[in-house]
Design an enzyme around this catalytic site. Structure first.
Site, PDB file in Angstrom:
ATOM      1  N   GLY A   1      11.553   4.503   7.907  1.00 30.90           N
ATOM      2  CA  GLY A   1      10.983   5.825   8.155  1.00 30.90           C
ATOM      3  C   GLY A   1      10.922   6.133   9.650  1.00 30.90           C
ATOM      4  O   GLY A   1      10.688   5.242  10.474  1.00 30.90           O
ATOM      5  N   GLU A   2      11.115   7.411   9.974  1.00 30.09           N
ATOM      6  CA  GLU A   2      11.060   7.821  11.383  1.00 30.09           C
ATOM      7  C   GLU A   2       9.629   7.869  11.925  1.00 30.09           C
ATOM      8  O   GLU A   2       9.423   8.097  13.103  1.00 30.09           O
ATOM      9  CB  GLU A   2      11.732   9.189  11.563  1.00 30.09           C
ATOM     10  CG  GLU A   2      13.241   9.101  11.475  1.00 30.09           C
ATOM     11  CD  GLU A   2      13.935  10.418  11.777  1.00 30.09           C
ATOM     12  OE1 GLU A   2      13.279  11.477  11.738  1.00 30.09           O
ATOM     13  OE2 GLU A   2      15.151  10.377  12.034  1.00 30.09           O
TER      14      GLU A   2
ATOM     15  N   HIS B   1       7.047   5.837   1.411  1.00 32.04           N
ATOM     16  CA  HIS B   1       7.813   4.647   1.000  1.00 32.04           C
ATOM     17  C   HIS B   1       8.731   4.983  -0.173  1.00 32.04           C
ATOM     18  O   HIS B   1       9.888   4.563  -0.226  1.00 32.04           O
ATOM     19  CB  HIS B   1       6.874   3.524   0.536  1.00 32.04           C
ATOM     20  CG  HIS B   1       6.018   2.932   1.590  1.00 32.04           C
ATOM     21  ND1 HIS B   1       4.656   3.072   1.595  1.00 32.04           N
ATOM     22  CD2 HIS B   1       6.323   2.178   2.681  1.00 32.04           C
ATOM     23  CE1 HIS B   1       4.149   2.413   2.628  1.00 32.04           C
ATOM     24  NE2 HIS B   1       5.138   1.875   3.304  1.00 32.04           N
TER      25      HIS B   1
ATOM     26  N   ASP C   1       7.757   5.399  12.312  1.00 30.25           N
ATOM     27  CA  ASP C   1       7.781   4.298  13.281  1.00 30.25           C
ATOM     28  C   ASP C   1       9.097   4.396  14.048  1.00 30.25           C
ATOM     29  O   ASP C   1       9.987   3.556  13.901  1.00 30.25           O
ATOM     30  CB  ASP C   1       7.661   2.965  12.542  1.00 30.25           C
ATOM     31  CG  ASP C   1       6.336   2.851  11.824  1.00 30.25           C
ATOM     32  OD1 ASP C   1       5.301   2.800  12.489  1.00 30.25           O
ATOM     33  OD2 ASP C   1       6.334   2.856  10.568  1.00 30.25           O
TER      34      ASP C   1
ATOM     35  N   ALA D   1       0.871  -1.191   0.000  1.00 33.49           N
ATOM     36  CA  ALA D   1       0.000   0.000   0.000  1.00 33.49           C
ATOM     37  C   ALA D   1       0.902   1.233   0.000  1.00 33.49           C
ATOM     38  O   ALA D   1       0.807   2.101   0.874  1.00 33.49           O
ATOM     39  CB  ALA D   1      -0.961  -0.016   1.185  1.00 33.49           C
ATOM     40  N   LEU D   2       1.767   1.260  -0.987  1.00 31.71           N
ATOM     41  CA  LEU D   2       2.864   2.244  -0.991  1.00 31.71           C
ATOM     42  C   LEU D   2       2.365   3.672  -1.171  1.00 31.71           C
ATOM     43  O   LEU D   2       1.421   3.926  -1.906  1.00 31.71           O
ATOM     44  CB  LEU D   2       3.854   1.906  -2.115  1.00 31.71           C
ATOM     45  CG  LEU D   2       4.466   0.503  -2.058  1.00 31.71           C
ATOM     46  CD1 LEU D   2       5.432   0.310  -3.225  1.00 31.71           C
ATOM     47  CD2 LEU D   2       5.170   0.251  -0.736  1.00 31.71           C
ATOM     48  N   HIS D   3       3.030   4.596  -0.484  1.00 28.71           N
ATOM     49  CA  HIS D   3       2.743   6.029  -0.624  1.00 28.71           C
ATOM     50  C   HIS D   3       4.075   6.758  -0.800  1.00 28.71           C
ATOM     51  O   HIS D   3       5.151   6.116  -0.821  1.00 28.71           O
ATOM     52  CB  HIS D   3       1.951   6.541   0.575  1.00 28.71           C
ATOM     53  CG  HIS D   3       2.536   6.161   1.901  1.00 28.71           C
ATOM     54  ND1 HIS D   3       3.750   6.647   2.343  1.00 28.71           N
ATOM     55  CD2 HIS D   3       2.102   5.317   2.869  1.00 28.71           C
ATOM     56  CE1 HIS D   3       4.022   6.149   3.516  1.00 28.71           C
ATOM     57  NE2 HIS D   3       3.047   5.325   3.860  1.00 28.71           N
TER      58      HIS D   3
ATOM     59  N   GLN E   1       3.338  -9.588  13.364  1.00 27.58           N
ATOM     60  CA  GLN E   1       3.464  -8.322  14.094  1.00 27.58           C
ATOM     61  C   GLN E   1       2.108  -7.674  14.382  1.00 27.58           C
ATOM     62  O   GLN E   1       2.057  -6.577  14.908  1.00 27.58           O
ATOM     63  CB  GLN E   1       4.385  -7.350  13.353  1.00 27.58           C
ATOM     64  CG  GLN E   1       3.824  -6.781  12.058  1.00 27.58           C
ATOM     65  CD  GLN E   1       4.885  -5.997  11.291  1.00 27.58           C
ATOM     66  OE1 GLN E   1       5.756  -6.574  10.657  1.00 27.58           O
ATOM     67  NE2 GLN E   1       4.820  -4.687  11.350  1.00 27.58           N
TER      68      GLN E   1
ATOM     69  N   SER F   1      -0.075   3.879   5.320  1.00 26.62           N
ATOM     70  CA  SER F   1      -0.974   3.044   4.523  1.00 26.62           C
ATOM     71  C   SER F   1      -2.355   3.008   5.171  1.00 26.62           C
ATOM     72  O   SER F   1      -3.370   2.868   4.493  1.00 26.62           O
ATOM     73  CB  SER F   1      -0.422   1.626   4.413  1.00 26.62           C
ATOM     74  OG  SER F   1       0.889   1.691   3.899  1.00 26.62           O
TER      75      SER F   1
END
Ligand code: PAF
Length: 282
Positions: free
Chosen positions: A149-150, A37, A152, A32-34, A61, A188
């Site tokens: 990515g920061e 990503h 998370d 579900a790339l944005h 997870q 996402s």
């Protein structure tokens, strides 16, 4: 683009590239790339002659079966976006049993206490699932650098800790948060927001900005936390937690110390969609 589903085949392809001295960058995703990503992919392409992108919605997870079931999946669209970004990407679409070598289960990891707060405290077993799959993906891809990515931020720290502890020869490259024009952190999960909740969701960003302003004005962490909770109680979003912690150990802050950086961390429900965000406060 070359697309692999089996670890063995991917591994051979990467080994061949590495033999000719090329470095390999790796961007693990759940699809579900944005644009967030794609920023990771572009950074890896700048820094490495070879980039591998994985798409795998990792079951171990998820602490909530409904969240796993409803997690957005747009494989064809994702592949199209990646092809448009760079035709030379290597795509890895793992099959769960092949990646996990049998039973699809999380292994317990010692996260050095980084999992005691926030996502670790509210999503039991989540970080064992993340560490397990990232470790398996690293074994399959054997990258030189991996991009996270920061948004998370706690995940990023946990992966850095796992890499140090396991002495993996991989450089972890953190990439700043990508935001929509109204400040909402790209995720996402935003695709699942109702129109009403999409309108309300930038409140998360606004409250982090408020927290930063208060930190700059000299308010203490507990005063800031109280204010943010109060603001959320009057918003359509439901706050799960707002925490202020130092960036290194992720210990909740009693006060702001001069030589450390601190972040504000939020998890909140917009309807039944859980969103997270964070921002450096000091
Ligand atoms: O951040 C994510 O998308 C996932 O947690 C990751 C790192 C791809 C592991 O499944």
């Amino acid at each position: 683009m070359r697309v692999f589903t089996l670890k063995k085949n991917l591994n051979e392809a990467v080994k061949t590239e590495k033999k000719s001295g090329k470095t390999v960058g790796f961007v693990p995703t759940m699809g579900a790339l944005h644009d967030g990503h794609l920023a990771l992919v572009k950074k890896s392409l700048q820094e490495n002659p070879v980039t591998v992108v994985s798409i795998f919605v990792n079951p171990t997870q998820f602490d909530n079966p409904e969240d796993l079931e409803k997690y957005p999946r747009f494989l064809e669209r994702d592949l199209h976006l990646l092809e448009k970004t760079d035709k030379n990407l290597i795509i890895y679409l793992p099959l769960a049993e092949d990646l996990y070598e049998g039973s699809v289960r999380a292994k317990p990891y010692d996260h050095g206490g980084l999992d005691r707060v926030m996502e670790g405290a509210f999503r039991k077993g989540h970080f064992d699932g993340v560490a397990t799959v990232v470790h398996l993906l690293f074994n399959a891809v054997q990258p030189d650098k991996a991009y996270f990515g920061e948004k998370d931020f706690q995940q990023l720290r946990i992966i850095q800790h796992m890499v140090d502890k396991e002495k993996l020869p991989i450089e972890i490259r953190p990439i700043p948060i990508y935001r929509e024009k109204d400040g909402l952190a790209m995720s996402s999960r935003n695709l699942r927001l109702t129109d009403e909740m999409r309108q309300a969701a930038p409140f998360i960003y606004k409250s982090l900005m408020k927290a930063r302003e208060m930190a700059e004005q000299g308010f203490t962490p507990s005063e800031i936390k109280q204010k943010i909770r109060e603001l959320f109680s009057r918003s359509p979003l439901e706050l799960e937690y707002f925490e202020i912690a130092d960036e290194k150990k992720l210990k909740p802050a009693g006060d702001f110390k001069e030589n450390k950086h601190y972040r504000g961390f939020i998890a909140a429900y917009a309807g039944n969609i859980r969103l997270i965000d964070n921002m450096r406060l000091k």
